[in-house]
Design a protein around this motif. Structure first.
Motif, mmCIF file in Angstrom:
data_model
loop_
_atom_site.group_PDB
_atom_site.id
_atom_site.type_symbol
_atom_site.label_atom_id
_atom_site.label_comp_id
_atom_site.label_asym_id
_atom_site.label_seq_id
_atom_site.Cartn_x
_atom_site.Cartn_y
_atom_site.Cartn_z
ATOM 1 N N SER A 19 0.829 -1.212 0.000
ATOM 2 C CA SER A 19 0.000 0.000 0.000
ATOM 3 C C SER A 19 0.859 1.256 0.000
ATOM 4 N N VAL A 20 0.366 2.265 -0.693
ATOM 5 C CA VAL A 20 0.967 3.598 -0.714
ATOM 6 C C VAL A 20 -0.096 4.573 -0.230
ATOM 7 N N ILE A 21 0.264 5.367 0.785
ATOM 8 C CA ILE A 21 -0.610 6.431 1.287
ATOM 9 C C ILE A 21 0.130 7.740 1.064
ATOM 10 N N MET A 22 -0.446 8.617 0.268
ATOM 11 C CA MET A 22 0.253 9.809 -0.197
ATOM 12 C C MET A 22 -0.471 11.080 0.242
ATOM 13 N N PHE A 23 0.299 12.007 0.791
ATOM 14 C CA PHE A 23 -0.253 13.271 1.279
ATOM 15 C C PHE A 23 0.323 14.448 0.500
ATOM 16 N N GLU A 24 -0.574 15.300 0.024
ATOM 17 C CA GLU A 24 -0.203 16.594 -0.527
ATOM 18 C C GLU A 24 -1.007 17.661 0.209
ATOM 19 N N GLY A 25 -0.622 18.904 0.049
ATOM 20 C CA GLY A 25 -1.356 19.986 0.703
ATOM 21 C C GLY A 25 -0.461 21.188 0.916
ATOM 22 N N ARG A 41 18.143 11.789 -13.277
ATOM 23 C CA ARG A 41 17.278 10.712 -13.747
ATOM 24 C C ARG A 41 15.852 11.218 -13.951
ATOM 25 N N HIS A 42 15.005 10.352 -14.455
ATOM 26 C CA HIS A 42 13.592 10.693 -14.618
ATOM 27 C C HIS A 42 13.003 11.066 -13.262
ATOM 28 N N PHE A 43 12.092 12.024 -13.252
ATOM 29 C CA PHE A 43 11.610 12.556 -11.967
ATOM 30 C C PHE A 43 10.902 11.503 -11.115
ATOM 31 N N LEU A 44 10.408 10.442 -11.729
ATOM 32 C CA LEU A 44 9.724 9.400 -10.955
ATOM 33 C C LEU A 44 10.691 8.377 -10.355
ATOM 34 N N VAL A 57 4.379 5.612 3.231
ATOM 35 C CA VAL A 57 3.637 6.854 3.449
ATOM 36 C C VAL A 57 4.487 7.991 2.891
ATOM 37 N N PHE A 58 3.936 8.731 1.939
ATOM 38 C CA PHE A 58 4.666 9.834 1.318
ATOM 39 C C PHE A 58 4.146 11.166 1.838
ATOM 40 N N ASP A 59 5.031 11.918 2.486
ATOM 41 C CA ASP A 59 4.740 13.283 2.918
ATOM 42 C C ASP A 59 5.231 14.204 1.811
ATOM 43 N N ARG A 60 4.374 14.515 0.889
ATOM 44 C CA ARG A 60 4.597 15.108 -0.430
ATOM 45 C C ARG A 60 5.067 14.003 -1.372
ATOM 46 N N SER A 61 5.037 14.310 -2.674
ATOM 47 C CA SER A 61 5.104 13.194 -3.605
ATOM 48 C C SER A 61 5.565 13.620 -4.992
ATOM 49 N N TRP A 62 5.307 12.724 -5.952
ATOM 50 C CA TRP A 62 5.584 12.951 -7.366
ATOM 51 C C TRP A 62 4.789 14.130 -7.927
ATOM 52 N N TYR A 63 3.777 14.598 -7.191
ATOM 53 C CA TYR A 63 3.007 15.746 -7.663
ATOM 54 C C TYR A 63 3.787 17.054 -7.548
ATOM 55 N N GLY A 64 4.950 17.002 -6.935
ATOM 56 C CA GLY A 64 5.811 18.182 -6.938
ATOM 57 C C GLY A 64 6.140 18.654 -8.342
ATOM 58 N N ARG A 65 6.170 17.713 -9.291
ATOM 59 C CA ARG A 65 6.486 18.071 -10.672
ATOM 60 C C ARG A 65 5.481 19.072 -11.243
ATOM 61 N N VAL A 66 4.188 18.898 -10.893
ATOM 62 C CA VAL A 66 3.153 19.759 -11.463
ATOM 63 C C VAL A 66 2.690 20.837 -10.487
ATOM 64 N N LEU A 67 3.358 20.900 -9.325
ATOM 65 C CA LEU A 67 3.067 21.966 -8.366
ATOM 66 C C LEU A 67 4.292 22.852 -8.195
ATOM 67 N N ALA A 83 4.042 15.572 -17.607
ATOM 68 C CA ALA A 83 4.015 14.831 -16.343
ATOM 69 C C ALA A 83 2.619 14.329 -15.964
ATOM 70 N N TYR A 84 1.568 15.002 -16.414
ATOM 71 C CA TYR A 84 0.221 14.518 -16.080
ATOM 72 C C TYR A 84 0.029 13.084 -16.590
ATOM 73 N N ASP A 85 0.385 12.856 -17.849
ATOM 74 C CA ASP A 85 0.257 11.512 -18.408
ATOM 75 C C ASP A 85 1.211 10.540 -17.723
ATOM 76 N N GLU A 86 2.430 11.002 -17.442
ATOM 77 C CA GLU A 86 3.412 10.126 -16.795
ATOM 78 C C GLU A 86 2.932 9.707 -15.402
ATOM 79 N N ILE A 87 2.339 10.656 -14.658
ATOM 80 C CA ILE A 87 1.832 10.356 -13.320
ATOM 81 C C ILE A 87 0.650 9.404 -13.396
ATOM 82 N N ASN A 88 -0.277 9.660 -14.312
ATOM 83 C CA ASN A 88 -1.430 8.761 -14.445
ATOM 84 C C ASN A 88 -1.000 7.352 -14.815
#
Length: 261
Positions: free
Chosen positions: A43-49, A86-89, A104-114, A130-135
């Motif tokens: 399981s991966v639990i990811m937090f952004e905010g 390397r690739h951002f992921l 548990v990720f306290d911030r994540s791969w969404y840093g690329r688009v934020l 990155a939207y397609d890469e993240i999806n």
């Protein structure tokens, strides 16, 4: 379904017994982890905010009753020089859980688009791609039997400012705030635009976002933990192991054990 952050700004106080309800959720998390381990789940639990939204406090309570051998909290900051090469992921692939583990990720791969988008660390071509890469990344995760929970903790500017002031006033919390908080604060409008695009592009059926109103800390903690528990209880087989007959015999021989049921 469209997501609007303005729908998560009520800041209503928690209508319940916070201590009792938190303890009940921690009990459920403990049983959930036992089932997670026994059934070999990932399981991966990811937090952004926002900064000072309360992510750390939620994570602290999420993990308080868990066996530390089977989870890892990954605080994500700026990438190292090795990671930038390397690739951002890549740095997130390295931190994905194995069987029986929770990451548990306290911030994540969404840093690329934020932050990377807003601060100019990524080119427009890079963050749009990155939207397609993240999806695709999240589809690969869920398609390979990894449970994924994505939460975004939202606070208003007014509430964020109160928390920044509290940190400055408390000598034991001053380490939590610095110049970067104010750099990000000054670009809130740009971040709001980036967040709107992020939700529109990455709120998918296989990896949906859960928005949490973080303006009241207690209510936010209960809401976030409830979502994590309910999501994973639905994904993880919640059946405990049967007694091992060989171990039962050993216990009977060692101290006269007799099953209670």
């Amino acid at each position: 379904m469209s997501i609007s952050l303005s729908d998560y700004e009520a800041g209503a106080k928690y209508d319940g017994d916070y201590s009792d309800d938190l303890a009940a959720l921690e009990d459920r998390l403990e049983r959930l982890q036992a089932a997670h381990i026994f059934h070999g789940q990932r399981s991966v639990i990811m937090f952004e905010g926002w900064d000072a939204a309360g992510k750390g406090g939620i994570i602290q309570r999420l993990t308080a009753s868990l066996d530390p051998r089977y989870f890892e909290v990954w605080p994500i900051g700026a990438p190292s020089e090795e990671e930038k090469a390397r690739h951002f992921l890549w740095r997130f692939w390295k931190r994905l859980p194995g069987k029986r583990e929770i990451s548990v990720f306290d911030r994540s791969w969404y840093g690329r688009v934020l932050v990377e988008r807003v601060e100019g660390y990524a080119s427009e071509a890079e963050w749009r791609k990155a939207y397609d890469e993240i999806n695709e990344f999240e589809a690969q995760l869920t398609g390979s039997a990894t449970n994924l929970v994505k939460l975004f903790i939202h606070v208003t500017q007014e509430e964020q400012d109160k928390r920044f002031a509290d940190r400055l006033d408390d000598p034991w919390k001053r380490w939590k705030t610095g110049a970067e908080d104010y750099r990000n604060r000054s670009k809130r409008a740009a971040y709001l635009t980036a967040m709107d695009d992020m939700f529109a592009q990455t709120h998918t059926r296989w990896a949906p976002w859960k928005l949490i109103d973080g303006n009241n800390k207690k209510a936010a903690r209960i809401a976030a933990l409830t979502h994590v528990v309910e999501t994973l209880e639905a994904a993880v087989p919640m059946t405990p192991p049967e007694r091992d007959p060989a171990v039962v015999k050993l216990a009977a021989k060692a101290f006269g054990y007799k099953p209670k049921d």
